[in-house]
Design an enzyme around this catalytic site. Structure first.
Site, PDB file in Angstrom:
ATOM      1  N   TRP A   1       0.796  -1.329   0.075  1.00  0.00           N
ATOM      2  CA  TRP A   1      -0.014  -0.018   0.118  1.00  0.00           C
ATOM      3  C   TRP A   1       0.987   1.263   0.108  1.00  0.00           C
ATOM      4  O   TRP A   1       0.615   2.108  -0.834  1.00  0.00           O
ATOM      5  CB  TRP A   1      -0.993   0.032   1.173  1.00  0.00           C
TER       6      TRP A   1
ATOM      7  N   ASP B   1      -1.596   7.183   5.988  1.00  0.00           N
ATOM      8  CA  ASP B   1      -2.536   6.186   5.520  1.00  0.00           C
ATOM      9  C   ASP B   1      -2.750   5.537   6.777  1.00  0.00           C
ATOM     10  O   ASP B   1      -1.895   4.415   7.103  1.00  0.00           O
ATOM     11  CB  ASP B   1      -1.980   5.443   4.521  1.00  0.00           C
TER      12      ASP B   1
ATOM     13  N   LYS C   1     -11.638  -1.647   7.068  1.00  0.00           N
ATOM     14  CA  LYS C   1     -10.484  -2.431   7.815  1.00  0.00           C
ATOM     15  C   LYS C   1     -11.161  -2.213   9.287  1.00  0.00           C
ATOM     16  O   LYS C   1     -11.088  -3.156  10.160  1.00  0.00           O
ATOM     17  CB  LYS C   1      -9.165  -1.770   7.627  1.00  0.00           C
TER      18      LYS C   1
HETATM   19  C1  LIG Z   1      -6.678  -1.792   2.386  1.00  0.00           C
HETATM   20  C2  LIG Z   1      -5.667  -1.000   2.390  1.00  0.00           C
HETATM   21  C3  LIG Z   1      -5.676   0.114   1.226  1.00  0.00           C
HETATM   22  C4  LIG Z   1      -6.669   0.187   0.159  1.00  0.00           C
HETATM   23  O1  LIG Z   1      -7.906   0.632   0.499  1.00  0.00           O
HETATM   24  P1  LIG Z   1      -8.902   0.755  -0.434  1.00  0.00           P
HETATM   25  O2  LIG Z   1      -9.970   1.504   0.443  1.00  0.00           O
HETATM   26  O3  LIG Z   1      -9.408  -0.444  -0.880  1.00  0.00           O
HETATM   27  O4  LIG Z   1      -8.146   1.545  -1.635  1.00  0.00           O
HETATM   28  C5  LIG Z   1      -4.726   1.124   1.612  1.00  0.00           C
HETATM   29  N1  LIG Z   1      -3.884   1.212   2.705  1.00  0.00           N
HETATM   30  C6  LIG Z   1      -3.797   0.338   3.687  1.00  0.00           C
HETATM   31  C7  LIG Z   1      -3.015   0.367   4.627  1.00  0.00           C
HETATM   32  C8  LIG Z   1      -4.740  -0.670   3.658  1.00  0.00           C
HETATM   33  O5  LIG Z   1      -4.786  -1.712   4.497  1.00  0.00           O
END
Ligand SMILES: *Cc1c(COP(=O)(O)O)cnc(C)c1O
Length: 357
Positions: free
Chosen positions: A102, A169, A193
């Site tokens: 990511w 993020d 998540k």
């Molecule tokens: C799952 C995830 C993403 C991607 O998220 P989407 O909402 O599917 O675009 C980005 N960063 C992290 C840390 C993730 O776990």
């Protein structure tokens, strides 16, 4: 409690009572005899949902004055592009720490917008550790970090001390532990998540940091568009925001982030303790960088795979198959996963150890 112990990495487990309330609102929302998903997002009832969700984010994370909370679409993956558009000056640069898939996807998007400086990477050991002691270039417009690396099972235990603004993020560990929001110019996270269903992404953004890039930003990518319209520039993902609101209410009712941080620590201690003491398992991530959300581990004897798989499946455990880029197993222990589910997994691992060790 559901009979299935759901360790899915995402979309992932939500509190049973939240699912119940959400299913009722799909049929009859607020006794309107209308579904939540068939009313106007500009109705009084939905505006109240949006405002409640935003104020719960602020309350649960202690968001200071001067920050705005947005619920947008596009996932964290579109966030990867919004970050450079909104924070990297035209002709400027940004610093990125590459701690996994990511993080590196975030970096690739930023490269389409401007200059990216990779300040550190753990790609050399398949992202099994968090790099430390790297220099942060003072001329970069911001430093981008990924606080929890969902696929590899690593987590930042402390955030870098930085003179330049930090953007994080936090998709897979937001609301799992206390944080100091004022250390960040922006935090963003896909809901699926630890907060709700897929379909919305939360942005916590320092307003004074915006509007400084000197570049033209496409309307939908411009965070100021959404601030001006209070996350309703276009139709918001009403269901995902509603269920996120319910999950945050559930978190608040039980004691908030301070409470869940302890529960998450107990769950992680329980599982890692078994991984370390059971000779049939070995952890994947560097112990000091282990994630409290996603625990990655492998069998010391691959030939026993079918035996172990049979055992956890018959204990009603779901979702522990590892990501294809790591292999083995990954047990995700997000907020809504009860300690009892981790105990069931640990009991299976113990029994497996006694039988085959
Ligand atoms: C799952 C995830 C993403 C991607 O998220 P989407 O909402 O599917 O675009 C980005 N960063 C992290 C840390 C993730 O776990």
């Amino acid at each position: 409690m559901s009979k299935v112990h759901n360790f899915s990495a995402g979309p992932c487990i939500l509190p049973q009572e939240v699912l119940q309330q959400a299913s009722e609102a799909v049929i009859n929302f607020n006794n309107l005899d209308l579904s939540l998903i068939e009313i106007s997002h500009r109705s009084k009832d939905f505006i109240e949902v949006m405002e409640t969700a935003q104020s719960l984010v602020k309350e649960l994370l202690g968001v200071p004055e001067g920050y705005e909370v947005l619920f947008l679409q596009g996932g964290a993956s579109l966030g990867f592009l919004k970050v450079p558009y909104n924070f990297m000056k035209a002709g400027g640069s940004a610093a990125y720490v590459d701690t996994g898939t990511w993080a590196s996807n975030a970096m690739k998007e930023a490269q389409k917008v401007g200059d990216v400086i990779e300040v550190a990477s753990s790609a050399d050991k398949n992202y099994s550790y968090i790099p430390s002691n790297y220099p942060i270039p003072g001329e970069a417009d911001y430093l981008h970090i990924t606080t929890n690396n969902t696929i590899y099972g690593t987590q930042l235990k402390k955030f870098p001390i930085s003179r330049i603004p930090v953007i994080a993020d936090m998709s897979s560990d937001i609301f799992s532990q206390r944080i100091n929001v004022s250390n960040f110019d922006m935090i963003y996270a896909g809901a699926q998540k630890n907060m709700g269903p897929a379909g919305t992404t939360v942005y916590i953004v320092k307003k004074s940091a915006l509007g400084k890039t000197g570049r033209t930003i496409p309307t939908m990518l411009d965070l100021e568009t959404h601030i001006k319209k209070e996350s309703m520039f276009n139709t918001p993902p009403v269901f995902a925001i509603y269920v996120s609101m319910l999950t945050l209410q559930w978190l608040k009712k039980n004691g908030g982030v301070e409470w869940i941080e302890k529960v998450n620590q107990d769950k992680a201690d329980l599982l890692y303790n078994e991984i370390d003491n059971n000779p049939l398992f070995v952890g994947v991530a560097n112990p000091a960088d282990r994630s409290n959300m996603n625990a990655t581990f492998i069998l010391t004897n691959e030939e026993l795979k079918d035996e172990f798989d049979k055992m956890w499946q018959s204990a009603n455990i779901s979702g522990i198959k590892g990501h294809r880029s790591v292999g083995g197993y990954r047990a995700s222990m997000y907020n809504a996963l009860p300690l009892e589910s981790v105990q069931v997994l640990v009991d299976v691992m113990k029994e497996f150890g006694q039988k085959f060790g």
